[in-house]
Design an enzyme around this catalytic site. Structure first.
Site, PDB file in Angstrom:
ATOM      1  N   CYS A 129       0.842  -1.202   0.000  1.00  0.00           N
ATOM      2  CA  CYS A 129       0.000   0.000   0.000  1.00  0.00           C
ATOM      3  C   CYS A 129       0.882   1.260   0.000  1.00  0.00           C
ATOM      4  O   CYS A 129       1.564   1.531  -0.979  1.00  0.00           O
ATOM      5  CB  CYS A 129      -0.970  -0.026   1.166  1.00  0.00           C
ATOM      6  SG  CYS A 129      -2.381   1.079   0.938  1.00  0.00           S
ATOM      7  N   HIS A 163      -3.511  -5.564   0.842  1.00  0.00           N
ATOM      8  CA  HIS A 163      -3.348  -5.869   2.259  1.00  0.00           C
ATOM      9  C   HIS A 163      -3.733  -7.332   2.486  1.00  0.00           C
ATOM     10  O   HIS A 163      -4.648  -7.853   1.861  1.00  0.00           O
ATOM     11  CB  HIS A 163      -4.256  -4.976   3.105  1.00  0.00           C
ATOM     12  CG  HIS A 163      -3.780  -3.566   3.213  1.00  0.00           C
ATOM     13  ND1 HIS A 163      -2.636  -3.212   3.897  1.00  0.00           N
ATOM     14  CD2 HIS A 163      -4.306  -2.412   2.722  1.00  0.00           C
ATOM     15  CE1 HIS A 163      -2.473  -1.901   3.828  1.00  0.00           C
ATOM     16  NE2 HIS A 163      -3.470  -1.388   3.119  1.00  0.00           N
TER      17      HIS A 163
END
Length: 496
Positions: free
Chosen positions: A337, A435
């Protein structure tokens, strides 16, 4: 219409184990045949959970929903606060980004305005479940905050919940913390406290008997259980977990594979690395200075609530140049991310989404650029790794759009047709928005084995359990542990 019964777990302070006990109760009640649901009105957390419909809630409530065997929804956590800058948090309302707000404005204006939305969620849960397990926040006895506290006794009154007060004996002063908390509650609040729980106990319970007898006599409230310390393999809710026993730094050289995750100042969703702790022969270190870095086998740049600020921090601390130097020595770099965004050439913030706006130079390890935008991506995703064609699942939570340059290979192809992430030609630099990437246990084992072979070590041949199987094992183990040490018969009477 039958209205759900409610039990609320509050604590004498933060990090006493409220989330874990709520998780255990959700699984216990589910095992006993009840339709049970978790709830926390307001959650401040660095780790979040994405529901099937793309709502973002506190990770603890997502975990508790799994333990309760129900699908997570935004009703379980109507307000999520995600710290972004000093005294400023992103406010997520009913699972969607609402706005960034400073603490004073939130406390003075927003709290009362949002109460009808919270009540709506409570009423929905009351009408659709048998038992609601509510989780408090911090302590109900913070007298400087009580007037605007919407996470503790105000919720107990709203849901007509019996309150269980949990105290952490591991930090010391357990009886003083119980007596002090009760003394700072008003009569109506104190009347809601129906049981006490002493958590994280290490030692001989017999040594506590005199104290338990005294506190029951002094307060008139029964101690429902003394729960021994357990190192549960369940996702952590917030940054307090970074100092837990599980994340204490092992010494270099103790393990075959040394993994260093950079503890960014605004780190988020650090539960991404949890599976690495469970891999045989792998040591995980959390580092926040150049002197701690050493020469690991893998460096992980995790998610962050402010990519540009944390990238500037990397430069200020010298970690930026240290990472580049280690990359030249063959160390693998993985970015997730915000950490993935840092791996590119440039990060553009024309609208000041990340702060003051402008352009920041990235690490330049992947040929790509990122532009920050106001629309936030929150979605569960699945896809296939381009190089191996293996299927993986996870979730996205990010602001910004990353564009790969022509010479850059994508890391994976998503089920919806989009491409995600990037990987260098030598496979030594990998970035992804996914994630939960390491929760795909077969992929994680393959990665570790590739590093082992590179170092001249034998690959690990043990079978790999799926993440779902491991989580189920953890919920059942936790539920059995708590049931063994908690007076469930008395607890059921309290709920009734």
């Amino acid at each position: 219409m039958t209205i759900a019964k409610a039990i609320m777990v509050q604590g004498t302070s933060s990090d006493v184990g409220k989330s874990v006990i709520c998780t255990a109760l959700c699984r216990i009640f589910s095992n006993d045949g009840h339709r049970v649901v978790p709830f926390k009105s307001q959650n401040m957390a660095l780790n979040s959970y994405i529901t099937e419909d793309g709502a973002e809630i506190g990770r603890a409530q997502g975990v508790q929903a799994e333990a309760a065997r129900v699908k997570a929804t935004a009703h379980m956590n109507p307000i999520l606060l995600k710290p972004k800058q000093d005294m400023v948090s992103e406010v997520v309302l009913h699972g969607k980004h609402y706005l960034d707000m400073d603490a004073k404005t939130y406390r003075n204006n927003f709290v009362e305005e949002v109460m009808p939305e919270i009540e709506k969620s409570v009423r929905y849960l009351q009408e659709n479940y048998d038992i609601i397990v509510l989780e408090g926040a911090g302590s109900p006895a913070e007298i400087n905050l009580k007037a605007r506290d919407i996470a503790n006794m105000r919720m107990a009154h709203l849901a007509d919940a019996a309150v269980i007060l949990v105290a952490d004996i591991d930090r010391g002063g357990v009886f003083a913390s119980i007596i002090g908390t009760l003394a700072l509650l008003d009569d109506a609040e104190r009347a809601r406290v129906k049981g006490l729980v002493i958590n994280k106990f290490r030692g001989m319970k017999e040594l506590l008997d005199d104290g338990i007898e005294w506190v029951e006599k002094e307060t008139g409230i029964p101690v429902l259980g003394v729960i021994p310390y357990i190192d549960v393999q369940i996702d952590a809710e917030d940054s307090l977990a970074l100092s837990s026993l599980r994340l204490k730094k092992p010494k270099q050289g103790e393990f075959d594979i040394d993994v260093a995750m950079i503890r960014l100042p605004r780190i988020s969703n650090f539960t991404d690395i949890d599976p690495l702790f469970e891999e045989p022969g792998v040591g995980v270190r959390m580092i926040n200075s150049k002197s701690e870095l050493g020469k690991p086998d893998v460096i992980i740049l995790p998610g962050t609530k402010n990519t540009i600020d944390d990238l500037q921090w990397l430069k200020t601390t010298g970690l930026y140049n240290a990472v580049l130097a280690l990359h030249k020595q063959g160390v693998m770099i993985i970015g997730i991310c915000g950490g993935y965004q840092m791996l590119g050439d440039f990060l553009y913030d024309p609208d000041g989404i990340e702060g003051s706006g402008g352009t920041e130079q990235g690490l330049g390890l992947l040929a790509m650029d990122t532009t920050f935008m106001s629309n936030k991506k929150t979605v569960q995703i699945s896809g296939t790794i381009v190089s191996t064609d293996e299927t993986v699942t996870g979730y996205e939570i990010h602001l910004g759009r990353t564009t790969l340059k022509q010479e850059t290979s994508p890391f994976m192809k998503l089920q919806d047709g989009r491409l995600d992430g990037a990987i260098s030609h030598d496979g030594k630099v990998v970035g992804t928005y996914l994630h939960g990437i390491f929760h795909n246990r077969n992929l994680t084992r393959r990665l570790i084995n590739e590093i082992r072979v590179y170092k001249g070590l034998e690959p690990i041949a043990d079978d790999v359990k799926s993440d779902a199987e491991l989580r189920e094992d953890a919920y059942e183990s936790l539920a059995q542990h708590v049931r063994t040490h908690l007076n469930m018969e008395q607890l059921y009477k309290i709920i009734q």
